[in-house]
Design a protein around this motif. Structure first.
Motif, PDB file in Angstrom:
ATOM      1  N   LYS A   6       0.787  -1.230   0.000  1.00 24.91           N
ATOM      2  CA  LYS A   6       0.000   0.000   0.000  1.00 24.91           C
ATOM      3  C   LYS A   6       0.822   1.284   0.000  1.00 24.91           C
ATOM      4  CE  LYS A   6      -0.907   0.289   4.998  1.00 24.91           C
ATOM      5  NZ  LYS A   6       0.088  -0.499   5.612  1.00 24.91           N
ATOM      6  N   ASP A   7       2.140   1.177   0.119  1.00 26.05           N
ATOM      7  CA  ASP A   7       2.968   2.381   0.115  1.00 26.05           C
ATOM      8  C   ASP A   7       4.283   2.126  -0.623  1.00 26.05           C
ATOM      9  OD1 ASP A   7       4.645   1.048   2.019  1.00 26.05           O
ATOM     10  OD2 ASP A   7       3.341   1.760   3.626  1.00 26.05           O
ATOM     11  N   VAL A   8       5.068   3.160  -0.779  1.00 27.00           N
ATOM     12  CA  VAL A   8       6.316   3.062  -1.531  1.00 27.00           C
ATOM     13  C   VAL A   8       7.267   2.052  -0.899  1.00 27.00           C
ATOM     14  CG1 VAL A   8       8.349   4.346  -2.320  1.00 27.00           C
ATOM     15  CG2 VAL A   8       6.091   5.390  -2.466  1.00 27.00           C
ATOM     16  N   ASP A   9       7.307   1.993   0.425  1.00 29.36           N
ATOM     17  CA  ASP A   9       8.213   1.078   1.107  1.00 29.36           C
ATOM     18  C   ASP A   9       7.893  -0.389   0.820  1.00 29.36           C
ATOM     19  OD1 ASP A   9       9.569   3.209   2.253  1.00 29.36           O
ATOM     20  OD2 ASP A   9       8.333   3.204   4.055  1.00 29.36           O
ATOM     21  N   THR A  10       6.632  -0.697   0.536  1.00 25.45           N
ATOM     22  CA  THR A  10       6.237  -2.086   0.278  1.00 25.45           C
ATOM     23  C   THR A  10       5.976  -2.357  -1.201  1.00 25.45           C
ATOM     24  OG1 THR A  10       3.920  -1.568   0.786  1.00 25.45           O
ATOM     25  CG2 THR A  10       5.282  -2.407   2.599  1.00 25.45           C
ATOM     26  N   GLY A  11       6.226  -1.376  -2.069  1.00 23.85           N
ATOM     27  CA  GLY A  11       6.123  -1.579  -3.498  1.00 23.85           C
ATOM     28  C   GLY A  11       5.053  -0.795  -4.222  1.00 23.85           C
ATOM     29  N   LEU A  12       4.063  -0.274  -3.519  1.00 25.87           N
ATOM     30  CA  LEU A  12       2.963   0.525  -4.064  1.00 25.87           C
ATOM     31  C   LEU A  12       2.299  -0.127  -5.277  1.00 25.87           C
ATOM     32  CD1 LEU A  12       1.564   3.252  -3.348  1.00 25.87           C
ATOM     33  CD2 LEU A  12       2.667   4.147  -5.367  1.00 25.87           C
ATOM     34  N   TYR A  13       1.465  -1.104  -5.004  1.00 27.27           N
ATOM     35  CA  TYR A  13       0.684  -1.771  -6.050  1.00 27.27           C
ATOM     36  C   TYR A  13      -0.700  -1.153  -6.113  1.00 27.27           C
ATOM     37  CZ  TYR A  13       3.933  -5.797  -6.204  1.00 27.27           C
ATOM     38  OH  TYR A  13       5.021  -6.615  -6.344  1.00 27.27           O
ATOM     39  N   ILE A  14      -1.248  -1.084  -7.325  1.00 35.21           N
ATOM     40  CA  ILE A  14      -2.644  -0.684  -7.502  1.00 35.21           C
ATOM     41  C   ILE A  14      -3.287  -1.657  -8.489  1.00 35.21           C
ATOM     42  CG2 ILE A  14      -2.217   1.770  -7.018  1.00 35.21           C
ATOM     43  CD1 ILE A  14      -2.713   2.255 -10.058  1.00 35.21           C
ATOM     44  N   ILE A  15      -4.595  -1.709  -8.438  1.00 38.29           N
ATOM     45  CA  ILE A  15      -5.355  -2.548  -9.357  1.00 38.29           C
ATOM     46  C   ILE A  15      -6.128  -1.637 -10.313  1.00 38.29           C
ATOM     47  CG2 ILE A  15      -7.228  -4.238  -9.559  1.00 38.29           C
ATOM     48  CD1 ILE A  15      -6.580  -5.001  -6.591  1.00 38.29           C
ATOM     49  N   ILE A  16      -6.045  -1.958 -11.598  1.00 43.12           N
ATOM     50  CA  ILE A  16      -6.868  -1.280 -12.604  1.00 43.12           C
ATOM     51  C   ILE A  16      -7.493  -2.374 -13.458  1.00 43.12           C
ATOM     52  CG2 ILE A  16      -6.954   0.312 -14.558  1.00 43.12           C
ATOM     53  CD1 ILE A  16      -4.437   1.663 -13.395  1.00 43.12           C
ATOM     54  N   ASP A  17      -8.800  -2.462 -13.399  1.00 39.85           N
ATOM     55  CA  ASP A  17      -9.552  -3.441 -14.188  1.00 39.85           C
ATOM     56  C   ASP A  17      -8.995  -4.860 -14.074  1.00 39.85           C
ATOM     57  OD1 ASP A  17     -11.189  -1.384 -14.939  1.00 39.85           O
ATOM     58  OD2 ASP A  17     -10.324  -1.157 -16.937  1.00 39.85           O
ATOM     59  N   GLY A  18      -8.680  -5.272 -12.872  1.00 40.65           N
ATOM     60  CA  GLY A  18      -8.232  -6.641 -12.632  1.00 40.65           C
ATOM     61  C   GLY A  18      -6.754  -6.895 -12.851  1.00 40.65           C
ATOM     62  N   SER A  19      -6.019  -5.901 -13.328  1.00 37.66           N
ATOM     63  CA  SER A  19      -4.571  -6.034 -13.495  1.00 37.66           C
ATOM     64  C   SER A  19      -3.868  -5.317 -12.350  1.00 37.66           C
ATOM     65  CB  SER A  19      -4.121  -5.431 -14.830  1.00 37.66           C
ATOM     66  OG  SER A  19      -4.628  -6.179 -15.905  1.00 37.66           O
ATOM     67  N   VAL A  20      -2.713  -5.845 -11.953  1.00 35.58           N
ATOM     68  CA  VAL A  20      -1.951  -5.282 -10.839  1.00 35.58           C
ATOM     69  C   VAL A  20      -0.705  -4.585 -11.384  1.00 35.58           C
ATOM     70  CG1 VAL A  20      -0.743  -5.791  -8.678  1.00 35.58           C
ATOM     71  CG2 VAL A  20      -2.762  -7.134  -9.323  1.00 35.58           C
ATOM     72  N   TYR A  21      -0.514  -3.351 -10.935  1.00 38.85           N
ATOM     73  CA  TYR A  21       0.616  -2.538 -11.385  1.00 38.85           C
ATOM     74  C   TYR A  21       1.462  -2.116 -10.190  1.00 38.85           C
ATOM     75  CZ  TYR A  21      -2.204  -2.332 -15.586  1.00 38.85           C
ATOM     76  OH  TYR A  21      -2.937  -2.676 -16.686  1.00 38.85           O
ATOM     77  N   ALA A  22       2.789  -2.220 -10.337  1.00 38.20           N
ATOM     78  CA  ALA A  22       3.736  -1.789  -9.308  1.00 38.20           C
ATOM     79  C   ALA A  22       4.243  -0.404  -9.700  1.00 38.20           C
ATOM     80  CB  ALA A  22       4.896  -2.775  -9.200  1.00 38.20           C
ATOM     81  N   LEU A  23       3.910   0.595  -8.897  1.00 39.17           N
ATOM     82  CA  LEU A  23       4.214   1.981  -9.265  1.00 39.17           C
ATOM     83  C   LEU A  23       5.257   2.656  -8.386  1.00 39.17           C
ATOM     84  CD1 LEU A  23       0.604   3.140 -10.136  1.00 39.17           C
ATOM     85  CD2 LEU A  23       2.376   2.268 -11.662  1.00 39.17           C
TER      86      LEU A  23
END
Length: 84
Positions: free
Chosen positions: A14-31
């Motif tokens: 959920k944050d930069v320290d842990t990788g910051l992943y988000i979901i968009i339409d069922g796909s997972v992105y590391a930002l």
């Protein structure tokens, strides 16, 4: 190779320290590496970290943005979870 994540696993990033992943339409992105470059600012990405950000993403972006940048940041998909 694409990995499958549960929503709980995505939430752990959920944050930069842990990788910051988000979901968009069922796909997972590391930002994590994109936060400081995001034209809309880092604040919004940090706010949706670990969550499904589809609604927020489509409010401000079109399909061309996802086609251009998606492959670079996509790390997997959200797998179906059993419902009790």
């Amino acid at each position: 190779m694409s990995e499958s994540f549960t929503t709980k696993q995505v939430a752990e990033h959920k944050d930069v320290d842990t990788g910051l992943y988000i979901i968009i339409d069922g796909s997972v992105y590391a930002l994590k590496d994109f936060v400081d470059e995001h034209p809309g600012g880092a604040k919004i990405l940090k706010r949706v970290g670990g969550k499904d950000a589809s609604k927020q993403f489509w409010k401000y972006h079109n399909e061309a943005v996802l086609k251009k940048y998606g492959p670079k940041f996509k790390v997997g998909t959200v797998k179906e979870e059993a419902k009790l």
